[in-house]
Design a protein around this motif. Structure first.
Motif, PDB file in Angstrom:
ATOM      1  N   VAL A 167     -29.140 -29.616 -30.935  1.00 54.72           N
ATOM      2  CA  VAL A 167     -28.135 -29.667 -32.005  1.00 54.72           C
ATOM      3  C   VAL A 167     -26.820 -30.166 -31.402  1.00 54.72           C
ATOM      4  O   VAL A 167     -26.262 -29.531 -30.506  1.00 54.72           O
ATOM      5  CB  VAL A 167     -27.939 -28.288 -32.659  1.00 54.72           C
ATOM      6  CG1 VAL A 167     -26.832 -28.350 -33.713  1.00 54.72           C
ATOM      7  CG2 VAL A 167     -29.241 -27.792 -33.276  1.00 54.72           C
ATOM      8  N   GLU A 168     -26.335 -31.307 -31.884  1.00 53.22           N
ATOM      9  CA  GLU A 168     -25.076 -31.881 -31.404  1.00 53.22           C
ATOM     10  C   GLU A 168     -23.955 -31.485 -32.347  1.00 53.22           C
ATOM     11  O   GLU A 168     -24.054 -31.665 -33.561  1.00 53.22           O
ATOM     12  CB  GLU A 168     -25.193 -33.399 -31.319  1.00 53.22           C
ATOM     13  CG  GLU A 168     -23.989 -34.065 -30.661  1.00 53.22           C
ATOM     14  CD  GLU A 168     -24.114 -35.576 -30.612  1.00 53.22           C
ATOM     15  OE1 GLU A 168     -23.324 -36.216 -29.899  1.00 53.22           O
ATOM     16  OE2 GLU A 168     -24.999 -36.117 -31.310  1.00 53.22           O
ATOM     17  N   TYR A 169     -22.879 -30.938 -31.795  1.00 54.45           N
ATOM     18  CA  TYR A 169     -21.803 -30.385 -32.624  1.00 54.45           C
ATOM     19  C   TYR A 169     -20.442 -30.739 -32.025  1.00 54.45           C
ATOM     20  O   TYR A 169     -20.327 -30.978 -30.819  1.00 54.45           O
ATOM     21  CB  TYR A 169     -21.948 -28.867 -32.723  1.00 54.45           C
ATOM     22  CG  TYR A 169     -21.754 -28.151 -31.405  1.00 54.45           C
ATOM     23  CD1 TYR A 169     -20.508 -27.664 -31.024  1.00 54.45           C
ATOM     24  CD2 TYR A 169     -22.813 -27.975 -30.522  1.00 54.45           C
ATOM     25  CE1 TYR A 169     -20.319 -27.021 -29.813  1.00 54.45           C
ATOM     26  CE2 TYR A 169     -22.646 -27.340 -29.302  1.00 54.45           C
ATOM     27  CZ  TYR A 169     -21.390 -26.865 -28.953  1.00 54.45           C
ATOM     28  OH  TYR A 169     -21.202 -26.245 -27.740  1.00 54.45           O
ATOM     29  N   PRO A 170     -19.385 -30.767 -32.843  1.00 52.63           N
ATOM     30  CA  PRO A 170     -18.042 -31.035 -32.321  1.00 52.63           C
ATOM     31  C   PRO A 170     -17.414 -29.779 -31.749  1.00 52.63           C
ATOM     32  O   PRO A 170     -17.379 -28.729 -32.400  1.00 52.63           O
ATOM     33  CB  PRO A 170     -17.276 -31.519 -33.555  1.00 52.63           C
ATOM     34  CG  PRO A 170     -17.951 -30.825 -34.703  1.00 52.63           C
ATOM     35  CD  PRO A 170     -19.402 -30.688 -34.322  1.00 52.63           C
ATOM     36  N   ASP A 171     -16.921 -29.860 -30.535  1.00 51.70           N
ATOM     37  CA  ASP A 171     -16.233 -28.740 -29.895  1.00 51.70           C
ATOM     38  C   ASP A 171     -14.730 -28.953 -30.042  1.00 51.70           C
ATOM     39  O   ASP A 171     -14.028 -29.216 -29.080  1.00 51.70           O
ATOM     40  CB  ASP A 171     -16.647 -28.658 -28.427  1.00 51.70           C
ATOM     41  CG  ASP A 171     -16.063 -27.443 -27.725  1.00 51.70           C
ATOM     42  OD1 ASP A 171     -15.755 -26.455 -28.412  1.00 51.70           O
ATOM     43  OD2 ASP A 171     -15.905 -27.492 -26.488  1.00 51.70           O
ATOM     44  N   ASP A 172     -14.259 -28.889 -31.290  1.00 54.83           N
ATOM     45  CA  ASP A 172     -12.864 -29.228 -31.583  1.00 54.83           C
ATOM     46  C   ASP A 172     -12.027 -28.022 -31.953  1.00 54.83           C
ATOM     47  O   ASP A 172     -10.900 -27.864 -31.493  1.00 54.83           O
ATOM     48  CB  ASP A 172     -12.800 -30.270 -32.696  1.00 54.83           C
ATOM     49  CG  ASP A 172     -13.446 -29.786 -33.993  1.00 54.83           C
ATOM     50  OD1 ASP A 172     -14.394 -28.961 -33.933  1.00 54.83           O
ATOM     51  OD2 ASP A 172     -13.011 -30.215 -35.071  1.00 54.83           O
ATOM     52  N   VAL A 173     -12.546 -27.156 -32.814  1.00 55.17           N
ATOM     53  CA  VAL A 173     -11.825 -25.974 -33.281  1.00 55.17           C
ATOM     54  C   VAL A 173     -12.802 -24.803 -33.258  1.00 55.17           C
ATOM     55  O   VAL A 173     -14.017 -24.988 -33.122  1.00 55.17           O
ATOM     56  CB  VAL A 173     -11.264 -26.171 -34.711  1.00 55.17           C
ATOM     57  CG1 VAL A 173     -10.199 -27.251 -34.733  1.00 55.17           C
ATOM     58  CG2 VAL A 173     -12.380 -26.473 -35.699  1.00 55.17           C
ATOM     59  N   PRO A 174     -12.321 -23.558 -33.400  1.00 54.82           N
ATOM     60  CA  PRO A 174     -13.233 -22.417 -33.387  1.00 54.82           C
ATOM     61  C   PRO A 174     -14.263 -22.491 -34.521  1.00 54.82           C
ATOM     62  O   PRO A 174     -13.910 -22.697 -35.677  1.00 54.82           O
ATOM     63  CB  PRO A 174     -12.294 -21.221 -33.564  1.00 54.82           C
ATOM     64  CG  PRO A 174     -10.974 -21.683 -33.031  1.00 54.82           C
ATOM     65  CD  PRO A 174     -10.892 -23.130 -33.406  1.00 54.82           C
ATOM     66  N   ARG A 175     -15.523 -22.318 -34.168  1.00 52.09           N
ATOM     67  CA  ARG A 175     -16.602 -22.368 -35.154  1.00 52.09           C
ATOM     68  C   ARG A 175     -17.689 -21.364 -34.767  1.00 52.09           C
ATOM     69  O   ARG A 175     -17.971 -21.174 -33.581  1.00 52.09           O
ATOM     70  CB  ARG A 175     -17.227 -23.760 -35.236  1.00 52.09           C
ATOM     71  CG  ARG A 175     -16.258 -24.885 -35.600  1.00 52.09           C
ATOM     72  CD  ARG A 175     -16.999 -26.221 -35.729  1.00 52.09           C
ATOM     73  NE  ARG A 175     -16.099 -27.352 -35.883  1.00 52.09           N
ATOM     74  CZ  ARG A 175     -15.594 -27.762 -37.042  1.00 52.09           C
ATOM     75  NH1 ARG A 175     -15.903 -27.106 -38.157  1.00 52.09           N
ATOM     76  NH2 ARG A 175     -14.787 -28.799 -37.113  1.00 52.09           N
ATOM     77  N   THR A 176     -18.306 -20.756 -35.769  1.00 58.11           N
ATOM     78  CA  THR A 176     -19.509 -19.955 -35.590  1.00 58.11           C
ATOM     79  C   THR A 176     -20.671 -20.692 -36.243  1.00 58.11           C
ATOM     80  O   THR A 176     -20.580 -21.067 -37.409  1.00 58.11           O
ATOM     81  CB  THR A 176     -19.354 -18.561 -36.220  1.00 58.11           C
ATOM     82  OG1 THR A 176     -18.294 -17.853 -35.551  1.00 58.11           O
ATOM     83  CG2 THR A 176     -20.641 -17.755 -36.090  1.00 58.11           C
TER      84      THR A 176
END
Length: 415
Positions: A284-293
């Motif tokens: 799973v590719e995701y953006p590491d930009d802001v806090p996310r769960t």
């Protein structure tokens, strides 16, 4: 097509006990976060060049010395001259020539205790000059939640001023030396002082770990940022997700500003000659930009795992049935796309989107049918710091041959 809420309820007990798995990028970032958070001293502030009277220097004339500012008591006589924000005018905040070595993790407003009212929002942009006009090389600051006067604190039993945190981040670096502030409407009766908190000294060098499984053979891939992706798709509620541009790429996001639990799901592996019992890698590719769960359910192996970024609390704050284990850590973020991976063995039979309890639902899908991968999140009140789950692509790979992925076992000495 939307799934019924019972599907979400049936997953929750699994989500809440599955644990929180940080990505390798989070682990490396946490290990390298050596700078101490503090109140960031600004070099100066005031009316922008070309603007009428806007004395923003009054917002920084009685700065706190403790971090967080809430540790420092401000009496009704403290706070300097008070903040006057004039409609249709602009001001600047000067971060100095070493602005690139600053990581902003919080913005704060000191409020009058009595008579304060909600204020009109301010707009911000970064510039190399104090000019009150937006120039070609200026950069708009659109980070969600960034700024001042956004949150009124609850009334206190004393007449003391009260600090309220407006923005919570993991290390926003100023894009230019000056932060320009524009007030669309006049704001009065409330703000006394502003404060900016964060770290000084720049970002430590990143140590990038090697891929977990090396080179892999791609079986299937979903482009979540493409509304016309041909894979079967479901979401709850109807139109509960949306495609946004994050870090310059299209991703599918579950917004955290609307009530209730949410998910979107894609069906992978249809017609790809999947084999029961074989090992695969879900990526799973995701953006590491802001806090996310982010919660990931792989129904092909009937497991659910989760990971979180930034300062999100990880677990649900108010779950049913079980005791939560929330914890908020200031995990620095890379500002890049990262990958979360799990290795699994595909089952011979498994359910569709709803997870069965006992004989409630059939396990009537087989490898020839593919399997559903679900991206979900808690209710906003259970994950208040999360900006919403976001995914760019979901990939399915063939795993390397066993035992190459077995963990080494170190046995104690004999005797």
């Amino acid at each position: 097509m939307s799934e019924t809420p019972s599907a979400l309820r049936s997953w929750l007990s699994l989500w809440l006990v599955a644990g929180v798995f940080a990505s390798s990028a989070q682990a490396e970032a946490l290990a390298s976060a050596t700078a101490v958070e503090q109140v960031i001293p600004v070099v100066g502030a005031g009316a922008a060049t070309g603007s009428a009277y806007f004395p923003l220097e009054a917002a920084f004339d009685d700065q706190p010395s403790l971090h967080p500012p809430t540790q420092e008591r401000y009496l009704s006589t403290d706070g300097g001259q008070g903040v006057g924000l004039y409609g249709g005018r602009q001001a600047y905040i000067d971060f100095g020539p070493d602005f690139a070595n600053i990581q902003i993790t919080g913005t704060w407003t000191l409020w009058n205790q009595w008579g304060r009212t909600s204020q009109g929002p301010l707009t911000y942009w970064w510039s190399n000059s104090r000019d009150n006009l937006f120039n070609n090389d200026d950069v708009a600051e659109t980070t969600p939640g960034f700024g001042f006067i956004t949150r009124l604190p609850p009334t206190n039993p004393t007449s003391d001023h009260a600090w309220s945190r407006d923005y919570t981040g993991t290390g926003l670096v100023p894009k230019r030396r000056y932060l320009l502030v524009s007030a669309p409407v006049t704001n009065t009766n409330g703000a006394v002082e502003f404060a900016i908190t964060g770290r000084l000294g720049g970002t430590p060098p990143r140590v990038v770990p090697p891929p977990a499984f090396g080179a892999l053979t791609l079986v299937d891939e979903v482009n979540c940022g493409n509304p016309n992706d041909t894979h079967a798709f479901q979401q709850f509620p109807t139109n509960g997700s949306r495609v946004e541009t994050v870090l310059g790429r299209a991703v599918r996001v579950l917004p955290n500003d609307t009530p209730g639990r949410k998910y979107f799901a894609y069906r992978l592996g249809v017609g790809k000659n999947l084999v029961a019992g074989k090992a695969y890698v879900l990526s799973v590719e995701y953006p590491d930009d802001v806090p996310r769960t982010v919660i990931i359910a792989n129904n092909g192996a009937e497991y659910t795992r989760a990971f979180h970024t930034g300062n999100t609390v990880g677990d649900a704050l108010h779950p049913p049935y079980v005791h939560p284990n929330p914890e908020s850590l200031e995990l620095p973020q890379t500002g890049e796309f990262q990958t979360w991976q799990t290795l699994f063995h595909l089952h011979d039979r498994y359910p569709s989107i709803k997870r069965p309890r006992g004989n409630e639902l059939p396990r009537d899908l087989t490898p020839a049918d593919g399997f559903w991968v679900v991206v979900a999140q808690f209710r906003p009140e259970d994950a208040p710091l999360s900006r919403g789950a976001a995914v760019a692509r979901i990939r399915l790979y063939e795993a390397p041959a066993a035992p190459s992925y077995y963990a080494p076992i170190t046995l104690p000495p004999t005797g």
